[in-house]
Design an enzyme around this catalytic site. Structure first.
Site, PDB file in Angstrom:
ATOM      1  N   TYR A   1       6.194 -19.890   8.241  1.00 52.28           N
ATOM      2  CA  TYR A   1       7.120 -19.073   7.444  1.00 52.28           C
ATOM      3  C   TYR A   1       6.865 -19.310   5.952  1.00 52.28           C
ATOM      4  O   TYR A   1       6.709 -18.365   5.177  1.00 52.28           O
ATOM      5  CB  TYR A   1       8.548 -19.440   7.817  1.00 52.28           C
TER       6      TYR A   1
ATOM      7  N   GLY B   1       0.830  -1.207   0.000  1.00 54.80           N
ATOM      8  CA  GLY B   1       0.000   0.000   0.000  1.00 54.80           C
ATOM      9  C   GLY B   1       0.861   1.252   0.000  1.00 54.80           C
ATOM     10  O   GLY B   1       0.584   2.225  -0.717  1.00 54.80           O
TER      11      GLY B   1
END
Ligand code: UDP
Length: 311
Positions: free
Chosen positions: A146, A103
């Site tokens: 992960y 963003g």
């Protein structure tokens, strides 16, 4: 002057990256919540022109005044011991953190580089691993936090690239070692070196026939910066293709340190990949990059680092 934001900038790779960018004359905003990173990795940069540190969790909203040319997303617990202890933070920084930095990059019209990982290949059934391989990952195993966070992060980066036309890079980083690794991060390089220096037994997990391919951090940084400058949006492996069994690696560390340590065996962790070796054909042809530092030389520098530092 380029203005570059590095998340995870106080970590092992992140801080080496900040060093290199400052040397190259960039203005660097280093963001880190110091969960697994540490101020001592960047304290020499305080007071250097162009260096700013922001103690912040990138899973929260990030506000950065002024323009940005690039955002390099390196924040994440990255050693198996760390992400087993911090599973939720690992998932959050890969998912929510990646969303926040995307963003930000979109807002600033900046280039975004994601530090992804060879772990997206899981326990690979293709060897060596090419970028076109989709991987073999257990989503609900202990390492899944992960692996899946990084796989989701890659998917999100590609979505921003396709939907918003964001200029993006994905580097899949293979085992990397060098100064500023944490001696207690549980990874094989600091663990074996510190055991050897202390004259303690080296703990080889399983029979040690599993393999890894180790890239010196300076080479890795060269590859990452080449990908940033001349790469494209498709994932690119960055690592050293020279492959070693963990048992032979333990013997090498004992030799290099002149240690009287012996080797003991401990149980293999769940889902520990049996082999790992990057195919770096794409990095060679697209970036003109390949690693240069021989393992013995990189290890000698790393041993010197652990001898010099008490941490
Ligand atoms: N390993 C080991 N002894 C240790 C730490 C690690 O034998 O004290 C092995 C581990 O099982 C794996 C390899 O070394 O096969 C590399 O482990 P590391 O934690 O460095 O990273 P990974 O490549 O598994 O992400």
């Amino acid at each position: 002057m380029e203005r570059i934001l590095v998340t995870g900038g106080a970590g092992f790779i992140g801080s080496n990256l900040c060093d290199r960018l400052i040397e190259a004359g960039a203005s660097v905003l280093c963001v880190d919540n110091l969960l697994t990173g540490a101020l001592h990795n960047i304290e020499h940069l305080f007071g250097r022109e162009g260096f700013t540190f922001l103690k912040q969790d990138v899973t929260d909203y990030i506000h950065v005044p002024g323009p940005l040319d690039s955002v390099l997303h390196f924040a994440s617990p990255a050693s198996p011991v760390d992400y087993l202890e911090l599973p939720i933070q690992t998932l959050k920084v890969g998912a929510l953190g990646t969303h926040k930095v995307l963003g930000l990059a979109k807002e600033k019209r900046a280039r975004l580089l994601l530090a992804s990982t060879s772990e997206v290949y899981g326990d690979p059934q293709q060897h060596p691993q090419k970028e076109s391989y989709w991987g073999h990952v257990n989503p609900i195993g202990p390492r899944g936090v992960y692996d899946e966070a990084k796989r989701f992060a890659e998917a999100l980066v590609m979505a921003y690239h396709r939907v918003h036309g964001l200029d993006t890079r994905i580097v899949r980083i293979f085992n990397t070692y060098g100064p500023r690794m944490r001696r207690d991060d549980g990874r094989v390089v600091p663990t074996f070196i510190c055991q050897a220096l202390a004259g303690e037994d080296l703990t080889v997990f399983g029979d040690g026939s599993q393999t890894r391919s180790f890239c010196y951090v300076d080479d890795l940084i060269d590859g990452v910066l080449a990908a940033l400058e001349r790469g494209d949006a498709q994932p690119i492996n960055v690592g050293n293709p020279e492959e070693h069994s963990i048992l032979s690696f333990a013997e090498k560390i004992i030799d290099l340190t002149g240690s009287s340590s012996r080797i003991v065996h401990q149980p293999l962790p769940v889902d520990d990949p049996k082999v790992r070796q990057p195919d770096i054909g794409r990095a060679r042809s697209l970036l003109g990059w390949e690693p240069e530092v021989p393992l013995d030389e990189g290890l000698a520098r790393t041993v010197a680092f652990f001898k010099e530092t008490r941490r």
